[in-house]
Motif scaffolding. Structure first.
Motif, PDB file in Angstrom:
ATOM      1  N   GLY A  11       0.500  -0.833   0.233  1.00  0.00           N
ATOM      2  CA  GLY A  11      -0.191  -0.322   0.307  1.00  0.00           C
ATOM      3  C   GLY A  11       0.848   1.413   0.014  1.00  0.00           C
ATOM      4  O   GLY A  11       0.351   2.345  -0.066  1.00  0.00           O
ATOM      5  N   TYR A  12       2.683   0.860  -0.349  1.00  0.00           N
ATOM      6  CA  TYR A  12       3.036   2.457  -0.333  1.00  0.00           C
ATOM      7  C   TYR A  12       3.974   2.080  -1.445  1.00  0.00           C
ATOM      8  O   TYR A  12       4.385   1.598  -2.213  1.00  0.00           O
ATOM      9  N   SER A  39       0.802  -1.600  -4.308  1.00  0.00           N
ATOM     10  CA  SER A  39      -0.766  -1.433  -4.559  1.00  0.00           C
ATOM     11  C   SER A  39      -1.207  -2.273  -2.876  1.00  0.00           C
ATOM     12  O   SER A  39      -1.066  -3.694  -3.640  1.00  0.00           O
ATOM     13  N   ARG A 121       9.542   4.729   3.785  1.00  0.00           N
ATOM     14  CA  ARG A 121       8.475   4.912   3.341  1.00  0.00           C
ATOM     15  C   ARG A 121       8.235   6.153   3.031  1.00  0.00           C
ATOM     16  O   ARG A 121       8.210   7.164   2.766  1.00  0.00           O
ATOM     17  N   PRO A 124       1.091   6.309   0.237  1.00  0.00           N
ATOM     18  CA  PRO A 124       0.237   5.858   0.419  1.00  0.00           C
ATOM     19  C   PRO A 124       0.494   5.233  -1.264  1.00  0.00           C
ATOM     20  O   PRO A 124       0.173   6.560  -2.186  1.00  0.00           O
ATOM     21  N   ARG A 125      -0.111   3.938  -1.828  1.00  0.00           N
ATOM     22  CA  ARG A 125       0.157   3.647  -3.058  1.00  0.00           C
ATOM     23  C   ARG A 125      -1.689   3.655  -2.955  1.00  0.00           C
ATOM     24  O   ARG A 125      -2.457   2.811  -2.847  1.00  0.00           O
TER      25      ARG A 125
END
Length: 133
Positions: A11-12, A39, A121, A124-125
């Motif tokens: 998710g990043y 994702s 990091r 957010p993806r």
């Protein structure tokens, strides 16, 4: 590594800070935009600042496995060592490649083939494979 640790990268976007190969660590200048992207829906991206690879990934107990992977094919005629290293490292992410991960806070270390990528990091993806930038 626990399952939660191996999936914490999902998710990043993960900008690459450095790449280690053959016992040598090379810092990647921020302007190069070298990054890994994961994702939430299983889409993977690897940007070496010249070409972009996209495909799928599946988390494993100690990292992830790449599914089908496709790449742009832009030629690079330069001799910048960081660009050449990033291109070689990202080429290691091929269909069926297995990568290991170690996640500590906001730092992700990815091992693939003979390369180790240290990432930070990022954003957010979105779960949109078309959202490349």
């Amino acid at each position: 590594m626990s399952a939660s640790a191996s999936t914490g990268f999902t998710g990043y976007d993960w900008p690459v800070l450095s790449i280690s190969h053959d016992g040598q660590e090379t810092r990647i200048p921020a302007g190069m935009r070298v990054a890994l992207r994961f994702s939430p829906g299983g889409q993977f991206g690897a940007n070496d600042s010249v070409n972009f690879r996209s495909g799928t990934y599946r988390t494993t107990g100690d990292g992830f496995t790449i599914g089908d992977l496709f790449s742009t094919l832009v030629a690079y005629s330069g001799d910048n060592p960081a660009v050449l290293l990033a291109m070689s490292a990202m080429d290691s992410f091929e269909t069926n490649a297995q990568a290991t991960t170690t996640l500590t806070g906001n730092r992700l270390v990815v091992g693939v083939a003979s390369y180790t990528l240290t990432c930070q990091r990022g954003a957010p993806r979105p779960d949109d494979p078309g959202a490349l930038e």
